[in-house]
Design a protein around this motif. Structure first.
Motif, mmCIF file in Angstrom:
data_model
loop_
_atom_site.group_PDB
_atom_site.id
_atom_site.type_symbol
_atom_site.label_atom_id
_atom_site.label_comp_id
_atom_site.label_asym_id
_atom_site.label_seq_id
_atom_site.Cartn_x
_atom_site.Cartn_y
_atom_site.Cartn_z
ATOM 1 N N ARG A 61 0.836 -1.211 0.000
ATOM 2 C CA ARG A 61 0.000 0.000 0.000
ATOM 3 C C ARG A 61 0.862 1.250 0.000
ATOM 4 O O ARG A 61 0.519 2.260 -0.609
ATOM 5 N N TRP A 62 1.992 1.203 0.724
ATOM 6 C CA TRP A 62 2.961 2.303 0.752
ATOM 7 C C TRP A 62 4.332 1.750 0.388
ATOM 8 O O TRP A 62 4.697 0.648 0.806
ATOM 9 N N ASP A 63 5.109 2.492 -0.379
ATOM 10 C CA ASP A 63 6.442 2.034 -0.771
ATOM 11 C C ASP A 63 7.426 2.081 0.393
ATOM 12 O O ASP A 63 8.366 1.288 0.462
ATOM 13 N N ARG A 64 7.216 3.024 1.312
ATOM 14 C CA ARG A 64 8.133 3.196 2.448
ATOM 15 C C ARG A 64 7.309 3.546 3.685
ATOM 16 O O ARG A 64 6.450 4.428 3.625
ATOM 17 N N VAL A 65 7.563 2.856 4.791
ATOM 18 C CA VAL A 65 6.793 3.091 6.001
ATOM 19 C C VAL A 65 7.740 3.362 7.171
ATOM 20 O O VAL A 65 8.887 2.911 7.182
ATOM 21 N N LEU A 66 7.217 4.083 8.149
ATOM 22 C CA LEU A 66 7.927 4.308 9.412
ATOM 23 C C LEU A 66 7.116 3.617 10.497
ATOM 24 O O LEU A 66 5.969 4.002 10.769
ATOM 25 N N LEU A 67 7.683 2.592 11.089
ATOM 26 C CA LEU A 67 7.019 1.840 12.149
ATOM 27 C C LEU A 67 7.472 2.375 13.503
ATOM 28 O O LEU A 67 8.662 2.359 13.808
ATOM 29 N N LYS A 68 6.528 2.856 14.306
ATOM 30 C CA LYS A 68 6.837 3.379 15.641
ATOM 31 C C LYS A 68 6.534 2.308 16.681
ATOM 32 O O LYS A 68 5.404 1.834 16.785
ATOM 33 N N LEU A 69 7.556 1.929 17.433
ATOM 34 C CA LEU A 69 7.415 0.915 18.476
ATOM 35 C C LEU A 69 7.667 1.562 19.832
ATOM 36 O O LEU A 69 8.672 2.253 20.020
ATOM 37 N N SER A 70 6.791 1.316 20.783
ATOM 38 C CA SER A 70 7.021 1.835 22.133
ATOM 39 C C SER A 70 8.024 0.943 22.845
ATOM 40 O O SER A 70 8.119 -0.258 22.578
ATOM 41 N N GLY A 71 8.766 1.525 23.765
ATOM 42 C CA GLY A 71 9.690 0.732 24.545
ATOM 43 C C GLY A 71 8.966 -0.289 25.405
ATOM 44 O O GLY A 71 9.431 -1.418 25.596
ATOM 45 N N GLU A 72 7.781 0.092 25.909
ATOM 46 C CA GLU A 72 7.021 -0.815 26.758
ATOM 47 C C GLU A 72 6.677 -2.113 26.040
ATOM 48 O O GLU A 72 6.585 -3.176 26.671
ATOM 49 N N ALA A 73 6.492 -2.046 24.722
ATOM 50 C CA ALA A 73 6.189 -3.262 23.968
ATOM 51 C C ALA A 73 7.323 -4.270 24.060
ATOM 52 O O ALA A 73 7.095 -5.487 24.024
ATOM 53 N N PHE A 74 8.564 -3.780 24.196
ATOM 54 C CA PHE A 74 9.720 -4.676 24.260
ATOM 55 C C PHE A 74 9.761 -5.458 25.578
ATOM 56 O O PHE A 74 10.425 -6.483 25.665
ATOM 57 N N ALA A 75 9.074 -4.955 26.590
ATOM 58 C CA ALA A 75 9.095 -5.634 27.887
ATOM 59 C C ALA A 75 8.220 -6.879 27.891
ATOM 60 O O ALA A 75 8.441 -7.794 28.692
ATOM 61 N N GLY A 76 7.215 -6.929 27.000
ATOM 62 C CA GLY A 76 6.337 -8.089 26.969
ATOM 63 C C GLY A 76 5.668 -8.292 28.317
ATOM 64 O O GLY A 76 5.118 -7.361 28.910
ATOM 65 N N PRO A 77 5.723 -9.510 28.844
ATOM 66 C CA PRO A 77 5.076 -9.784 30.146
ATOM 67 C C PRO A 77 5.878 -9.280 31.340
ATOM 68 O O PRO A 77 5.397 -9.328 32.469
ATOM 69 N N LEU A 78 7.092 -8.799 31.089
ATOM 70 C CA LEU A 78 7.928 -8.325 32.189
ATOM 71 C C LEU A 78 7.480 -6.943 32.644
ATOM 72 O O LEU A 78 6.870 -6.184 31.881
ATOM 73 N N GLU A 79 7.800 -6.600 33.878
ATOM 74 C CA GLU A 79 7.460 -5.274 34.375
ATOM 75 C C GLU A 79 8.338 -4.217 33.727
ATOM 76 O O GLU A 79 7.903 -3.096 33.466
ATOM 77 N N PHE A 80 9.588 -4.570 33.471
ATOM 78 C CA PHE A 80 10.498 -3.663 32.786
ATOM 79 C C PHE A 80 11.605 -4.504 32.155
ATOM 80 O O PHE A 80 11.706 -5.710 32.376
ATOM 81 N N GLY A 81 12.445 -3.869 31.337
ATOM 82 C CA GLY A 81 13.524 -4.584 30.667
ATOM 83 C C GLY A 81 13.113 -5.077 29.290
ATOM 84 O O GLY A 81 12.100 -4.648 28.725
ATOM 85 N N ILE A 82 13.897 -5.972 28.729
ATOM 86 C CA ILE A 82 13.688 -6.477 27.373
ATOM 87 C C ILE A 82 13.370 -7.968 27.429
ATOM 88 O O ILE A 82 14.162 -8.758 27.952
ATOM 89 N N ASP A 83 12.220 -8.345 26.894
ATOM 90 C CA ASP A 83 11.827 -9.748 26.818
ATOM 91 C C ASP A 83 12.205 -10.284 25.443
ATOM 92 O O ASP A 83 11.657 -9.845 24.423
ATOM 93 N N GLY A 84 13.122 -11.229 25.408
ATOM 94 C CA GLY A 84 13.643 -11.725 24.137
ATOM 95 C C GLY A 84 12.578 -12.312 23.237
ATOM 96 O O GLY A 84 12.587 -12.100 22.021
ATOM 97 N N ALA A 85 11.637 -13.051 23.808
ATOM 98 C CA ALA A 85 10.594 -13.679 22.994
ATOM 99 C C ALA A 85 9.701 -12.627 22.332
ATOM 100 O O ALA A 85 9.294 -12.774 21.175
ATOM 101 N N THR A 86 9.411 -11.565 23.067
ATOM 102 C CA THR A 86 8.573 -10.501 22.512
ATOM 103 C C THR A 86 9.290 -9.780 21.379
ATOM 104 O O THR A 86 8.708 -9.513 20.317
#
Length: 255
Positions: free
Chosen positions: A14-39
């Motif tokens: 639909r678009w040739d070039r996109v900018l995907l915005k990811l929140s840092g909180e999404a990287f935590a997954g089920p964790l309260e904070f930090g980086i969840d590798g599976a997520t």
């Protein structure tokens, strides 16, 4: 304009070039904070699948809220500018985590930062970023825009305008699948909006992106799509032209 080698044989997006915005909180997954590798791996798999299937160039802006939020530090008595710089460093950590995961999956990736960190990433250079995209590399922008008092939402809007992306795709997490008339987690009568104008978002204070980011997109007629990043197939469905989440542009209902 000739078709880039990386786009040949793929389905037009639909678009040739996109900018995907990811929140840092999404990287935590089920964790309260930090980086969840599976997520992070799940997010990377969506990006790789989209890159392999569609003739699309993907740039990413990542937040750092899973590690540090500058406004929280300021609330605890820290100098706001200093706290925001710490938040910028957190976004670089997330960018490197996503880069490593993507490259383990065979996807060429570059990280560019607004604050120079030559040992680990390239400095942000607009023309170099677009050249990487043309070669089929995913470009991840870390370090915000290099200035305190600006959110990564504003960075996403700014970078999207600079690289001439066709849209900002804001991926949410936590089950929110678009923009609602009120917070659906606290108001059972909240209604999801399929299409809304920039002005309505600003006037009604709808929770999308901060007002600076919305105004920048409005001034440059850059559409925004807010969608559930964790919903299976949502990213590819958007690229295929399907209606997913909420579209924000000048043509949305402003009533």
């Amino acid at each position: 304009m000739t078709e880039p080698d990386s786009a040949r044989g793929k389905t037009p997006a639909r678009w040739d070039r996109v900018l995907l915005k990811l929140s840092g909180e999404a990287f935590a997954g089920p964790l309260e904070f930090g980086i969840d590798g599976a997520t992070v791996r799940g997010i990377a798999e969506d990006i790789v699948a989209a890159q392999e299937a569609y003739a699309v160039q993907i740039a990413v802006v990542v937040g750092g809220g899973n590690i540090w939020r500058g406004i929280h530090g300021a609330g605890a008595g820290m100098d706001r500018a200093q706290a925001d710089y710490m938040g910028m460093l957190a976004t670089v950590m997330n960018a490197l985590a996503l880069q490593d995961t993507l490259e383990q999956m065979g996807q060429p990736t570059r990280v560019q930062t607004a604050i120079e960190m030559n040992q680990i990433a390239e400095p942000y250079i607009r023309r170099r970023a677009t050249r990487h995209l043309e070669k089929g590399r995913v470009v991840i922008f870390g370090g915000g825009n290099g200035n305190p008092f600006f959110t990564t939402d504003t960075t996403a809007a700014l970078r999207a305008v600079e690289i001439e992306a066709g849209v900002v795709l804001k991926g949410t997490h936590g089950g929110v699948d678009g923009i609602y008339s009120a917070d659906p987690r606290t108001n059972p009568d909240a209604m999801r909006l399929d299409h809304v104008s920039y002005l309505r978002v600003l006037n009604e204070g709808l929770k999308v992106m901060d007002s600076t980011a919305i105004s920048l997109c409005m001034d440059n007629q850059l559409p925004i799509v807010v969608f559930d990043l964790m919903g299976e197939g949502n990213f590819q469905s958007l690229l295929a032209g399907q209606s997913v989440g909420t579209l924000v542009d000048n043509e949305g209902d402003a009533s």
